[in-house]
Design an enzyme around this catalytic site. Structure first.
Site, PDB file in Angstrom:
ATOM      1  N   TYR A 168       0.835  -1.208   0.000  1.00 36.89           N
ATOM      2  CA  TYR A 168       0.000   0.000   0.000  1.00 36.89           C
ATOM      3  C   TYR A 168       0.877   1.268   0.000  1.00 36.89           C
ATOM      4  O   TYR A 168       0.665   2.183  -0.798  1.00 36.89           O
ATOM      5  CB  TYR A 168      -0.919  -0.024   1.229  1.00 36.89           C
ATOM      6  CG  TYR A 168      -1.897   1.119   1.290  1.00 36.89           C
ATOM      7  CD1 TYR A 168      -3.108   1.049   0.606  1.00 36.89           C
ATOM      8  CD2 TYR A 168      -1.618   2.255   2.033  1.00 36.89           C
ATOM      9  CE1 TYR A 168      -4.013   2.100   0.663  1.00 36.89           C
ATOM     10  CE2 TYR A 168      -2.517   3.313   2.100  1.00 36.89           C
ATOM     11  CZ  TYR A 168      -3.714   3.223   1.421  1.00 36.89           C
ATOM     12  OH  TYR A 168      -4.608   4.267   1.470  1.00 36.89           O
ATOM     13  N   LYS A 172       1.198   4.220  -2.912  1.00 41.55           N
ATOM     14  CA  LYS A 172       0.902   5.637  -2.692  1.00 41.55           C
ATOM     15  C   LYS A 172       2.134   6.514  -2.939  1.00 41.55           C
ATOM     16  O   LYS A 172       2.011   7.645  -3.424  1.00 41.55           O
ATOM     17  CB  LYS A 172       0.347   5.860  -1.284  1.00 41.55           C
ATOM     18  CG  LYS A 172      -1.010   5.191  -1.061  1.00 41.55           C
ATOM     19  CD  LYS A 172      -2.085   5.678  -2.046  1.00 41.55           C
ATOM     20  CE  LYS A 172      -3.468   5.136  -1.725  1.00 41.55           C
ATOM     21  NZ  LYS A 172      -4.503   5.622  -2.655  1.00 41.55           N
TER      22      LYS A 172
HETATM   23  C1  BGC Z   1      -5.224   4.032   5.025  1.00 44.77           C
HETATM   24  C2  BGC Z   1      -5.954   3.868   6.334  1.00 44.77           C
HETATM   25  C3  BGC Z   1      -5.158   4.504   7.458  1.00 44.77           C
HETATM   26  C4  BGC Z   1      -4.705   5.915   7.117  1.00 44.77           C
HETATM   27  C5  BGC Z   1      -3.783   6.525   8.161  1.00 44.77           C
HETATM   28  C6  BGC Z   1      -4.925   5.490   4.823  1.00 44.77           C
HETATM   29  O1  BGC Z   1      -4.347   5.716   3.589  1.00 44.77           O
HETATM   30  O2  BGC Z   1      -6.030   3.523   3.964  1.00 44.77           O
HETATM   31  O3  BGC Z   1      -6.157   2.492   6.602  1.00 44.77           O
HETATM   32  O4  BGC Z   1      -5.965   4.559   8.637  1.00 44.77           O
HETATM   33  O5  BGC Z   1      -4.064   5.924   5.863  1.00 44.77           O
HETATM   34  O6  BGC Z   1      -2.765   5.636   8.561  1.00 44.77           O
END
Ligand code: BGC
Length: 270
Positions: A168, A172
């Site tokens: 993830y 990003k």
């Molecule tokens: C995530 C969340 C998380 C947040 C802060 C987001 O991009 O999808 O799961 O709570 O970031 O950490």
């Protein structure tokens, strides 16, 4: 629908991943600001259709469209359907995203690939389709100073490392440079590309982090502002970035995170 402040009137917006969470709130906010809405969903048809109905009941225009943003043909079809229905596209919010969390040593290639496919390749495909459309349609400077506007939904994890979520965070981080490089490439054509980097927003993606009081207290330790974000916080930022109010903003990543990226752990340490 209120005539008060409708900076997006006569414009068309496509929001991906709009059946729930941040995407749904962004679609609602853009519609309230006057935009006709293409409400994209991947698997959750009913909530997307309900949202489109809600917008229409409120006096707006909306259409729900199924497409998995990681599928090139599906993205092309989604763009065709949007333009067939509304005649053009002015605003893309590339929002669809997901998590497949795992400790690094246990992470499967499928976990890695699915997150990169949806969160990063999906934004590439949607941005490319949108830019092609922006460049072939008539410019309408009286309604929008920019020829087209793109908002890439990112995360605080475009800069905050995130153990247990390397797929993830990597996706990003990729979105950040996709957004900035695209902004640089397209600025001469008056296409604005910006990002929103939400912190912890109360949505299904992070339910485990807020649904019990204990989890919420742990989460709040990371948020100087002292509250979890609501999807509407992101909707308001999206309206601003999509409108001429932000016409001189290009290639920016707007952190809407209650100060999470201020690293509050350093407040009395370090
Ligand atoms: C995530 C969340 C998380 C947040 C802060 C987001 O991009 O999808 O799961 O709570 O970031 O950490």
């Amino acid at each position: 629908m209120s005539q008060a402040h409708r900076p997006l009137r006569e414009q068309t917006a496509l929001v991906t991943g709009a059946s729930s969470g941040i995407g749904a709130a962004v679609a609602r906010a853009l519609a309230a600001a006057g935009a006709a809405l293409a409400v994209n969903y991947s698997g959750q048809r009913e909530p997307a259709e309900r949202l489109a109905d809600e917008i229409v009941q409120g006096g707006g225009q909306a259409l729900s469209i199924q497409a998995d943003v990681s599928d090139e043909q599906a993205v092309e079809r989604m763009m065709r359907e949007t333009v067939e229905r509304f005649g053009r596209l002015d605003i893309l919010v590339a929002n669809a995203g997901l998590q497949r969390d795992a400790a690094f040593v246990d992470m499967t290639l499928a976990d890695w690939q699915r997150v990169i496919d949806v969160n990063l390749t999906g934004q590439f495909l949607c941005c490319r389709a949108a830019v092609r459309q922006f460049l072939q349609q008539a410019d309408r400077p009286e309604l929008s100073r920019a020829r087209g506007k793109i908002i890439c939904m990112s995360s605080v994890h475009e800069i905050i490392p995130w153990a247990g979520h390397v797929n993830y965070a990597a996706s990003k981080g990729g979105v950040l440079m996709l957004m900035k490089s695209l902004a640089q490439e397209l600025a001469p054509q008056r296409i604005r590309v910006n990002g929103i980097a939400p912190g912890a927003i109360r949505t299904p993606i992070n339910r485990a982090a807020w649904e019990t009081d204990e989890a919420l207290q742990r989460l709040l330790a990371l948020i100087p502002h002292g509250r979890i974000g609501e999807p509407e916080d992101i909707g308001k930022a999206a309206v601003w970035l999509a409108s001429d109010d932000s016409d001189y903003v290009n290639g920016a990543s707007l952190f809407v995170d209650g100060g999470m990226t201020l690293y509050p752990g350093f407040e009395d340490n370090g």
